[in-house]
Design a protein around this motif. Structure first.
Motif, PDB file in Angstrom:
ATOM      1  N   ALA A   1       0.867  -1.176   0.000  1.00 16.34           N
ATOM      2  CA  ALA A   1       0.000   0.000   0.000  1.00 16.34           C
ATOM      3  C   ALA A   1       0.902   1.224   0.000  1.00 16.34           C
ATOM      4  O   ALA A   1       1.918   1.268   0.705  1.00 16.34           O
ATOM      5  CB  ALA A   1      -0.906   0.014   1.221  1.00 16.34           C
ATOM      6  N   ILE A   2       0.550   2.187  -0.810  1.00 16.40           N
ATOM      7  CA  ILE A   2       1.326   3.421  -0.936  1.00 16.40           C
ATOM      8  C   ILE A   2       0.443   4.576  -0.492  1.00 16.40           C
ATOM      9  O   ILE A   2      -0.716   4.678  -0.918  1.00 16.40           O
ATOM     10  CB  ILE A   2       1.789   3.669  -2.378  1.00 16.40           C
ATOM     11  CG1 ILE A   2       2.476   2.427  -2.956  1.00 16.40           C
ATOM     12  CG2 ILE A   2       2.704   4.890  -2.434  1.00 16.40           C
ATOM     13  CD1 ILE A   2       3.790   2.088  -2.313  1.00 16.40           C
ATOM     14  N   GLY A   3       0.995   5.414   0.334  1.00 22.49           N
ATOM     15  CA  GLY A   3       0.184   6.514   0.838  1.00 22.49           C
ATOM     16  C   GLY A   3       0.936   7.829   0.876  1.00 22.49           C
ATOM     17  O   GLY A   3       2.132   7.900   0.561  1.00 22.49           O
ATOM     18  N   TRP A   4       0.206   8.849   1.258  1.00 22.61           N
ATOM     19  CA  TRP A   4       0.768  10.188   1.424  1.00 22.61           C
ATOM     20  C   TRP A   4       0.491  10.650   2.850  1.00 22.61           C
ATOM     21  O   TRP A   4      -0.638  10.561   3.334  1.00 22.61           O
ATOM     22  CB  TRP A   4       0.155  11.162   0.427  1.00 22.61           C
ATOM     23  CG  TRP A   4       0.493  10.816  -0.983  1.00 22.61           C
ATOM     24  CD1 TRP A   4      -0.199   9.992  -1.815  1.00 22.61           C
ATOM     25  CD2 TRP A   4       1.635  11.250  -1.728  1.00 22.61           C
ATOM     26  NE1 TRP A   4       0.435   9.891  -3.027  1.00 22.61           N
ATOM     27  CE2 TRP A   4       1.560  10.652  -3.007  1.00 22.61           C
ATOM     28  CE3 TRP A   4       2.710  12.093  -1.446  1.00 22.61           C
ATOM     29  CZ2 TRP A   4       2.522  10.886  -3.987  1.00 22.61           C
ATOM     30  CZ3 TRP A   4       3.663  12.320  -2.430  1.00 22.61           C
ATOM     31  CH2 TRP A   4       3.568  11.718  -3.680  1.00 22.61           C
ATOM     32  N   VAL A   5       1.533  11.109   3.477  1.00 25.81           N
ATOM     33  CA  VAL A   5       1.473  11.629   4.840  1.00 25.81           C
ATOM     34  C   VAL A   5       1.971  13.060   4.803  1.00 25.81           C
ATOM     35  O   VAL A   5       2.952  13.347   4.112  1.00 25.81           O
ATOM     36  CB  VAL A   5       2.345  10.781   5.791  1.00 25.81           C
ATOM     37  CG1 VAL A   5       2.363  11.384   7.183  1.00 25.81           C
ATOM     38  CG2 VAL A   5       1.850   9.337   5.828  1.00 25.81           C
TER      39      VAL A   5
ATOM     40  N   VAL B   1      -2.884  11.264   4.924  1.00 31.87           N
ATOM     41  CA  VAL B   1      -3.786  12.000   4.046  1.00 31.87           C
ATOM     42  C   VAL B   1      -4.570  11.065   3.145  1.00 31.87           C
ATOM     43  O   VAL B   1      -5.790  11.173   3.022  1.00 31.87           O
ATOM     44  CB  VAL B   1      -2.985  13.011   3.206  1.00 31.87           C
ATOM     45  CG1 VAL B   1      -3.855  13.639   2.140  1.00 31.87           C
ATOM     46  CG2 VAL B   1      -2.368  14.069   4.088  1.00 31.87           C
ATOM     47  N   SER B   2      -3.863  10.147   2.505  1.00 34.69           N
ATOM     48  CA  SER B   2      -4.505   9.250   1.558  1.00 34.69           C
ATOM     49  C   SER B   2      -3.635   8.025   1.379  1.00 34.69           C
ATOM     50  O   SER B   2      -2.426   8.068   1.612  1.00 34.69           O
ATOM     51  CB  SER B   2      -4.708   9.951   0.212  1.00 34.69           C
ATOM     52  OG  SER B   2      -5.418   9.129  -0.690  1.00 34.69           O
ATOM     53  N   CYS B   3      -4.261   6.929   0.956  1.00 37.34           N
ATOM     54  CA  CYS B   3      -3.530   5.682   0.783  1.00 37.34           C
ATOM     55  C   CYS B   3      -4.250   4.850  -0.262  1.00 37.34           C
ATOM     56  O   CYS B   3      -5.477   4.937  -0.394  1.00 37.34           O
ATOM     57  CB  CYS B   3      -3.457   4.934   2.105  1.00 37.34           C
ATOM     58  SG  CYS B   3      -2.464   3.432   2.075  1.00 37.34           S
TER      59      CYS B   3
ATOM     60  N   VAL C   1       4.717  19.663   4.494  1.00 37.45           N
ATOM     61  CA  VAL C   1       5.610  18.782   3.758  1.00 37.45           C
ATOM     62  C   VAL C   1       4.852  17.480   3.537  1.00 37.45           C
ATOM     63  O   VAL C   1       4.319  16.903   4.488  1.00 37.45           O
ATOM     64  CB  VAL C   1       6.915  18.519   4.519  1.00 37.45           C
ATOM     65  CG1 VAL C   1       7.793  17.533   3.746  1.00 37.45           C
ATOM     66  CG2 VAL C   1       7.665  19.826   4.764  1.00 37.45           C
ATOM     67  N   TYR C   2       4.804  17.050   2.289  1.00 37.87           N
ATOM     68  CA  TYR C   2       4.082  15.835   1.925  1.00 37.87           C
ATOM     69  C   TYR C   2       5.091  14.727   1.658  1.00 37.87           C
ATOM     70  O   TYR C   2       6.035  14.898   0.882  1.00 37.87           O
ATOM     71  CB  TYR C   2       3.226  16.076   0.686  1.00 37.87           C
ATOM     72  CG  TYR C   2       1.975  16.863   0.987  1.00 37.87           C
ATOM     73  CD1 TYR C   2       2.044  18.218   1.291  1.00 37.87           C
ATOM     74  CD2 TYR C   2       0.725  16.243   0.981  1.00 37.87           C
ATOM     75  CE1 TYR C   2       0.891  18.934   1.588  1.00 37.87           C
ATOM     76  CE2 TYR C   2      -0.434  16.959   1.271  1.00 37.87           C
ATOM     77  CZ  TYR C   2      -0.332  18.307   1.578  1.00 37.87           C
ATOM     78  OH  TYR C   2      -1.479  19.020   1.871  1.00 37.87           O
ATOM     79  N   TYR C   3       4.860  13.586   2.301  1.00 39.75           N
ATOM     80  CA  TYR C   3       5.740  12.432   2.164  1.00 39.75           C
ATOM     81  C   TYR C   3       4.982  11.281   1.498  1.00 39.75           C
ATOM     82  O   TYR C   3       3.847  10.977   1.880  1.00 39.75           O
ATOM     83  CB  TYR C   3       6.228  11.940   3.521  1.00 39.75           C
ATOM     84  CG  TYR C   3       7.038  12.924   4.302  1.00 39.75           C
ATOM     85  CD1 TYR C   3       6.433  13.823   5.177  1.00 39.75           C
ATOM     86  CD2 TYR C   3       8.426  12.956   4.182  1.00 39.75           C
ATOM     87  CE1 TYR C   3       7.181  14.728   5.904  1.00 39.75           C
ATOM     88  CE2 TYR C   3       9.190  13.860   4.909  1.00 39.75           C
ATOM     89  CZ  TYR C   3       8.556  14.742   5.768  1.00 39.75           C
ATOM     90  OH  TYR C   3       9.310  15.637   6.478  1.00 39.75           O
ATOM     91  N   CYS C   4       5.627  10.633   0.568  1.00 41.33           N
ATOM     92  CA  CYS C   4       5.145   9.368   0.033  1.00 41.33           C
ATOM     93  C   CYS C   4       5.684   8.255   0.930  1.00 41.33           C
ATOM     94  O   CYS C   4       6.845   8.324   1.378  1.00 41.33           O
ATOM     95  CB  CYS C   4       5.664   9.209  -1.394  1.00 41.33           C
ATOM     96  SG  CYS C   4       5.363   7.608  -2.142  1.00 41.33           S
TER      97      CYS C   4
ATOM     98  N   GLN D   1      11.471  11.406   0.315  1.00 42.20           N
ATOM     99  CA  GLN D   1      12.241  12.507   0.885  1.00 42.20           C
ATOM    100  C   GLN D   1      11.362  13.669   1.353  1.00 42.20           C
ATOM    101  O   GLN D   1      11.833  14.519   2.117  1.00 42.20           O
ATOM    102  CB  GLN D   1      13.276  13.022  -0.147  1.00 42.20           C
ATOM    103  CG  GLN D   1      12.710  13.925  -1.239  1.00 42.20           C
ATOM    104  CD  GLN D   1      12.125  13.169  -2.426  1.00 42.20           C
ATOM    105  OE1 GLN D   1      11.845  11.972  -2.358  1.00 42.20           O
ATOM    106  NE2 GLN D   1      11.932  13.889  -3.532  1.00 42.20           N
ATOM    107  N   GLY D   2      10.126  13.707   0.913  1.00 44.00           N
ATOM    108  CA  GLY D   2       9.224  14.796   1.280  1.00 44.00           C
ATOM    109  C   GLY D   2       9.327  15.967   0.314  1.00 44.00           C
ATOM    110  O   GLY D   2      10.413  16.295  -0.171  1.00 44.00           O
TER     111      GLY D   2
END
Length: 124
Positions: free
Chosen positions: A33-37, A48-50, A93-96, A116-117
């Protein structure tokens, strides 16, 4: 070597749009699963989303539901986050991040690997 390489982000006025991408390598993309934090100034990290790469199930935080869309291109091992109707409170800052369990999650602690954000700044 596991890598999550992010692109996108930047500065935009309120109401504008941005798109993030996250290119993954070094692991079996379909199993994760890949998400955004994101982490705003003075705030805790927020899932935020996944999206599950295997079945396409998704999660959206209430704060962005209806404005952000997550998607994958499994052929390119890439996940996208389309962000529309941006608000100043989306500044962060958004991280994958990637979770080997494969199921969508809202908890940043579930993720095993991080990008890396990238900075997103939304001006009013």
């Amino acid at each position: 070597e596991v890598q999550l390489v992010e692109a996108g982000g930047g500065w935009v006025q309120a109401g504008g749009s941005l798109r993030h991408s996250c290119a993954a390598s070094g692991f079996s993309f379909d199993d994760y699963a890949i998400g955004w934090v994101r982490q705003g100034p003075g705030k805790e990290r927020e899932g935020v989303s996944c999206i599950s790469s295997s079945d396409g199930s998704t999660y959206y935080a209430d704060s962005i539901k209806g404005r952000f869309t997550i998607s994958t291109d499994n052929a390119k091992n890439t996940v996208y986050l389309q962000m529309n109707s941006l608000k100043p409170e989306d500044t962060a800052v958004y991280y994958c991040a990637a979770d080997h369990m494969g199921a969508v999650s809202q908890d940043p602690l579930e993720y095993d690997y991080w990008g890396q954000g990238t900075q997103v700044t939304v001006s009013s």
